[in-house]
Structure formats: C-alpha cells, structure tokens
Design a protein around this motif. Structure first.
Motif, PDB file in Angstrom:
ATOM      1  N   GLY A  19       0.820  -1.208   0.000  1.00 39.20           N
ATOM      2  CA  GLY A  19       0.000   0.000   0.000  1.00 39.20           C
ATOM      3  C   GLY A  19       0.851   1.254   0.000  1.00 39.20           C
ATOM      4  O   GLY A  19       0.560   2.224  -0.717  1.00 39.20           O
ATOM      5  N   TYR A  20       1.927   1.234   0.773  1.00 38.65           N
ATOM      6  CA  TYR A  20       2.818   2.395   0.846  1.00 38.65           C
ATOM      7  C   TYR A  20       3.510   2.642  -0.492  1.00 38.65           C
ATOM      8  O   TYR A  20       3.631   3.784  -0.940  1.00 38.65           O
ATOM      9  N   ALA A  21       3.965   1.562  -1.136  1.00 40.38           N
ATOM     10  CA  ALA A  21       4.645   1.703  -2.423  1.00 40.38           C
ATOM     11  C   ALA A  21       3.714   2.271  -3.481  1.00 40.38           C
ATOM     12  O   ALA A  21       4.097   3.144  -4.271  1.00 40.38           O
ATOM     13  N   LEU A  22       2.466   1.811  -3.486  1.00 41.33           N
ATOM     14  CA  LEU A  22       1.505   2.330  -4.456  1.00 41.33           C
ATOM     15  C   LEU A  22       1.215   3.798  -4.179  1.00 41.33           C
ATOM     16  O   LEU A  22       1.158   4.619  -5.099  1.00 41.33           O
ATOM     17  N   GLY A  23       1.038   4.128  -2.907  1.00 36.89           N
ATOM     18  CA  GLY A  23       0.767   5.518  -2.547  1.00 36.89           C
ATOM     19  C   GLY A  23       1.920   6.442  -2.885  1.00 36.89           C
ATOM     20  O   GLY A  23       1.715   7.603  -3.233  1.00 36.89           O
ATOM     21  N   SER A  24       3.150   5.920  -2.800  1.00 32.33           N
ATOM     22  CA  SER A  24       4.331   6.739  -3.096  1.00 32.33           C
ATOM     23  C   SER A  24       4.525   6.954  -4.590  1.00 32.33           C
ATOM     24  O   SER A  24       5.143   7.935  -5.008  1.00 32.33           O
ATOM     25  N   SER A  25       4.009   6.040  -5.395  1.00 34.38           N
ATOM     26  CA  SER A  25       4.244   6.112  -6.840  1.00 34.38           C
ATOM     27  C   SER A  25       3.142   6.833  -7.604  1.00 34.38           C
ATOM     28  O   SER A  25       3.350   7.238  -8.748  1.00 34.38           O
ATOM     29  N   ILE A  26       1.956   6.995  -6.982  1.00 33.45           N
ATOM     30  CA  ILE A  26       0.837   7.650  -7.658  1.00 33.45           C
ATOM     31  C   ILE A  26       0.446   8.904  -6.883  1.00 33.45           C
ATOM     32  O   ILE A  26       0.025   8.810  -5.729  1.00 33.45           O
ATOM     33  N   SER A  65      -1.537  11.797  -5.164  1.00 33.76           N
ATOM     34  CA  SER A  65      -2.911  11.898  -4.636  1.00 33.76           C
ATOM     35  C   SER A  65      -3.672  10.592  -4.760  1.00 33.76           C
ATOM     36  O   SER A  65      -4.864  10.562  -5.074  1.00 33.76           O
ATOM     37  N   VAL A  66      -2.975   9.468  -4.501  1.00 31.73           N
ATOM     38  CA  VAL A  66      -3.602   8.157  -4.675  1.00 31.73           C
ATOM     39  C   VAL A  66      -4.765   7.945  -3.713  1.00 31.73           C
ATOM     40  O   VAL A  66      -5.664   7.150  -3.970  1.00 31.73           O
ATOM     41  N   ASP A  67      -4.765   8.668  -2.583  1.00 25.54           N
ATOM     42  CA  ASP A  67      -5.853   8.452  -1.625  1.00 25.54           C
ATOM     43  C   ASP A  67      -7.203   8.956  -2.138  1.00 25.54           C
ATOM     44  O   ASP A  67      -8.239   8.702  -1.535  1.00 25.54           O
ATOM     45  N   ARG A  68      -7.196   9.658  -3.293  1.00 27.88           N
ATOM     46  CA  ARG A  68      -8.467  10.012  -3.930  1.00 27.88           C
ATOM     47  C   ARG A  68      -9.191   8.760  -4.427  1.00 27.88           C
ATOM     48  O   ARG A  68     -10.406   8.751  -4.591  1.00 27.88           O
ATOM     49  N   TYR A  69      -8.402   7.735  -4.717  1.00 31.65           N
ATOM     50  CA  TYR A  69      -8.962   6.495  -5.258  1.00 31.65           C
ATOM     51  C   TYR A  69      -9.016   5.401  -4.197  1.00 31.65           C
ATOM     52  O   TYR A  69      -8.945   4.213  -4.500  1.00 31.65           O
ATOM     53  N   LEU A  70      -9.151   5.808  -2.940  1.00 32.09           N
ATOM     54  CA  LEU A  70      -9.064   4.874  -1.830  1.00 32.09           C
ATOM     55  C   LEU A  70     -10.124   3.774  -1.903  1.00 32.09           C
ATOM     56  O   LEU A  70      -9.815   2.591  -1.768  1.00 32.09           O
ATOM     57  N   LEU A  71     -11.372   4.152  -2.116  1.00 30.89           N
ATOM     58  CA  LEU A  71     -12.453   3.162  -2.102  1.00 30.89           C
ATOM     59  C   LEU A  71     -12.294   2.088  -3.177  1.00 30.89           C
ATOM     60  O   LEU A  71     -12.371   0.896  -2.875  1.00 30.89           O
ATOM     61  N   PRO A  72     -12.047   2.442  -4.449  1.00 34.88           N
ATOM     62  CA  PRO A  72     -11.859   1.376  -5.439  1.00 34.88           C
ATOM     63  C   PRO A  72     -10.629   0.519  -5.177  1.00 34.88           C
ATOM     64  O   PRO A  72     -10.639  -0.683  -5.447  1.00 34.88           O
ATOM     65  N   LEU A  73      -9.579   1.130  -4.630  1.00 32.14           N
ATOM     66  CA  LEU A  73      -8.374   0.351  -4.329  1.00 32.14           C
ATOM     67  C   LEU A  73      -8.631  -0.652  -3.205  1.00 32.14           C
ATOM     68  O   LEU A  73      -8.176  -1.792  -3.263  1.00 32.14           O
ATOM     69  N   VAL A  74      -9.360  -0.222  -2.180  1.00 37.60           N
ATOM     70  CA  VAL A  74      -9.696  -1.120  -1.082  1.00 37.60           C
ATOM     71  C   VAL A  74     -10.583  -2.253  -1.587  1.00 37.60           C
ATOM     72  O   VAL A  74     -10.410  -3.423  -1.218  1.00 37.60           O
ATOM     73  N   ALA A  75     -11.550  -1.913  -2.447  1.00 36.25           N
ATOM     74  CA  ALA A  75     -12.410  -2.947  -3.023  1.00 36.25           C
ATOM     75  C   ALA A  75     -11.584  -3.957  -3.802  1.00 36.25           C
ATOM     76  O   ALA A  75     -11.830  -5.176  -3.740  1.00 36.25           O
ATOM     77  N   LEU A  76     -10.574  -3.482  -4.504  1.00 38.61           N
ATOM     78  CA  LEU A  76      -9.712  -4.371  -5.278  1.00 38.61           C
ATOM     79  C   LEU A  76      -8.916  -5.300  -4.371  1.00 38.61           C
ATOM     80  O   LEU A  76      -8.834  -6.509  -4.624  1.00 38.61           O
ATOM     81  N   ILE A  77      -8.337  -4.769  -3.297  1.00 41.33           N
ATOM     82  CA  ILE A  77      -7.531  -5.608  -2.413  1.00 41.33           C
ATOM     83  C   ILE A  77      -8.394  -6.625  -1.680  1.00 41.33           C
ATOM     84  O   ILE A  77      -7.975  -7.758  -1.436  1.00 41.33           O
ATOM     85  N   VAL A  78      -9.635  -6.256  -1.354  1.00 40.90           N
ATOM     86  CA  VAL A  78     -10.545  -7.214  -0.738  1.00 40.90           C
ATOM     87  C   VAL A  78     -10.847  -8.350  -1.708  1.00 40.90           C
ATOM     88  O   VAL A  78     -10.842  -9.534  -1.343  1.00 40.90           O
ATOM     89  N   ALA A  79     -11.099  -7.987  -2.971  1.00 38.71           N
ATOM     90  CA  ALA A  79     -11.387  -9.007  -3.979  1.00 38.71           C
ATOM     91  C   ALA A  79     -10.192  -9.928  -4.171  1.00 38.71           C
ATOM     92  O   ALA A  79     -10.332 -11.156  -4.246  1.00 38.71           O
ATOM     93  N   VAL A  80      -8.993  -9.354  -4.228  1.00 36.47           N
ATOM     94  CA  VAL A  80      -7.785 -10.163  -4.403  1.00 36.47           C
ATOM     95  C   VAL A  80      -7.564 -11.079  -3.204  1.00 36.47           C
ATOM     96  O   VAL A  80      -7.157 -12.224  -3.344  1.00 36.47           O
ATOM     97  N   SER A  81      -7.856 -10.581  -2.000  1.00 34.56           N
ATOM     98  CA  SER A  81      -7.650 -11.387  -0.799  1.00 34.56           C
ATOM     99  C   SER A  81      -8.571 -12.598  -0.759  1.00 34.56           C
ATOM    100  O   SER A  81      -8.289 -13.585  -0.075  1.00 34.56           O
TER     101      SER A  81
END
Length: 222
Positions: free
Chosen positions: A175-182, A184-200
């Motif tokens: 999560g930290y690496a993605l946030g560091s590379s994109i 204002s990545v926290d603007r896309y927090l909800l879809p990213l969380v949904a994605l990680i839940v699906a992957v898990s």
C-alpha cells in the motif's frame, strides 16, 4: 422534559470498514485489529487485508480522509498484533481443544475450520501455517486449530512468525509503495480497497473451486 443526546456521526466506527477503524484508532487500532483477527475467533469478520493495505496507502496521503499515519510505527504495530494474535490463538487452542470449533459456531467459522484442516492435511504444518495468513477466516481459525491438533510449539511459532511478517509487513508496504508512486492516490481509496478485498478472497475461491472439482471427480469414479 429531557432532551436525547445525539452523538455526532464522526464518532461512529464501522468495524467492517478499514478506513473507519484507522480514522478512529490509528496505528494502535491497526495492531489491535491484527491481534483480534488472528488470535480471537470473534475477530474473523474484521478487514485484515484491506486494513493493512489501506494503512500503508494512508501513510503517503495528504490527510484528506482525516487519517495521517507514520510508516515505522504502523509496521511495528501491525507485525506485533499479527504475531502475538496468532500465538495467543494457538495457546487458546491448546487449552480449549476442539470445543472452540464446536458445531454451534457460525457457518462461516465452520467453513473456515474445514479449509484450515484441508490446508494442514494437504501441505503439512509449515506451508499451511504460512498460506493460511493470506486466506480470510482461515487465518483466524487455523491458529487455535493448530493448538487443538497438537502441532509442536516450535514448528508453529517459527512458521507463524514467517508467514505473519510476510503478510503484515508485505501488504502494508504494498500500500505504501503504491501511494508513493501515484500522486494523490488516496483520492482512489475506495476502489483500491475494493480491489484488495477481492484479491484477498481469490485464494479461498480457488480452494472452493478445487474442492468442488475433487468432489465431482470422486463422484465420477464412484
């Protein structure tokens, strides 16, 4: 006549929402969730994967979601909670035995116990303990189950520490690496969380699919 007191919505905490938990309790909350999800059967519903990933992501954000976390304390809290929780669950299982997973438990817990037993039978103690960290619910029930089944303390401790560190530190850093590379990545927090839940949930879905395939194969041979 008394006036009812209405609590502000900012104090409401949704235990199923990683962002809500982090906003309310911060780094200490992350450690507590890791402990509860891996050490106490009542914590099987908590959002472990998404919380770790979200917490790492929010370490790089601008605080627009009301959450500002520091990476080093977060990593320490997450790892400690995950490792201490698993060891606690194991010790509870050693003392309580199979009573913890009696038929009266929820259907989801029984299903998780079944998958945990399958992992132990198929992969052996070491590999199963590591793999279970990445499967929701299974990571909750495998620890007391390992204690109840008499998995040696040394074997369990070595491999739960290995799996726990890879899981807790790995997901947080992802999560930290993605946030560091994109930006204002926290603007896309909800879809990213949904994605990680699906992957898990993919490992559990794969196990269910393979289990059904083996069942059909047995029926065909029978």
């Amino acid at each position: 006549m008394t006036t009812p007191v209405v609590l502000s919505s900012q104090f409401a905490v949704d235990p199923l929402d990683a962002q809500s938990l982090l906003a309310a309790f911060g780094v200490l909350g992350a450690g507590a969730v890791m402990f509860a999800e891996t050490g106490l059967l009542i914590g099987f519903f908590l959002p472990g994967d998404s919380l770790l990933f979200t917490a790492g992501l929010l370490c790089t954000g601008d605080g627009r979601h009301g959450v500002r976390l520091s990476l080093a304390p977060l990593l320490a809290a997450a790892a400690f909670g995950a490792l201490a929780g698993a060891q606690c669950g194991y010790l509870i299982g050693r003392r309580a035995g199979g009573a913890l997973l009696a038929p009266g438990r929820s259907a989801r817990l029984r299903e998780g116990a079944k998958r945990a037993e399958e992992l132990l039978a198929r992969y052996g103690h070491a590999k199963a303990i590591v793999l279970a960290r990445f499967v929701p619910v299974v990571r909750t029930v495998l620890n007391p189950l390992a204690g109840a089944l008499g998995v040696p303390v040394r074997v369990f401790t070595v491999w739960q520490v290995t799996g726990g560190l890879v899981w807790s530190v790995g997901l947080t850093l992802a999560g930290y690496a993605l946030g560091s590379s994109i930006p204002s990545v926290d603007r896309y927090l909800l879809p990213l969380v949904a994605l990680i839940v699906a992957v898990s949930l993919l490992p559990l879905a794969a196990e269910v699919y393979r289990g059904r395939g083996r069942g059909k194969a047995k029926e065909a041979r029978g």
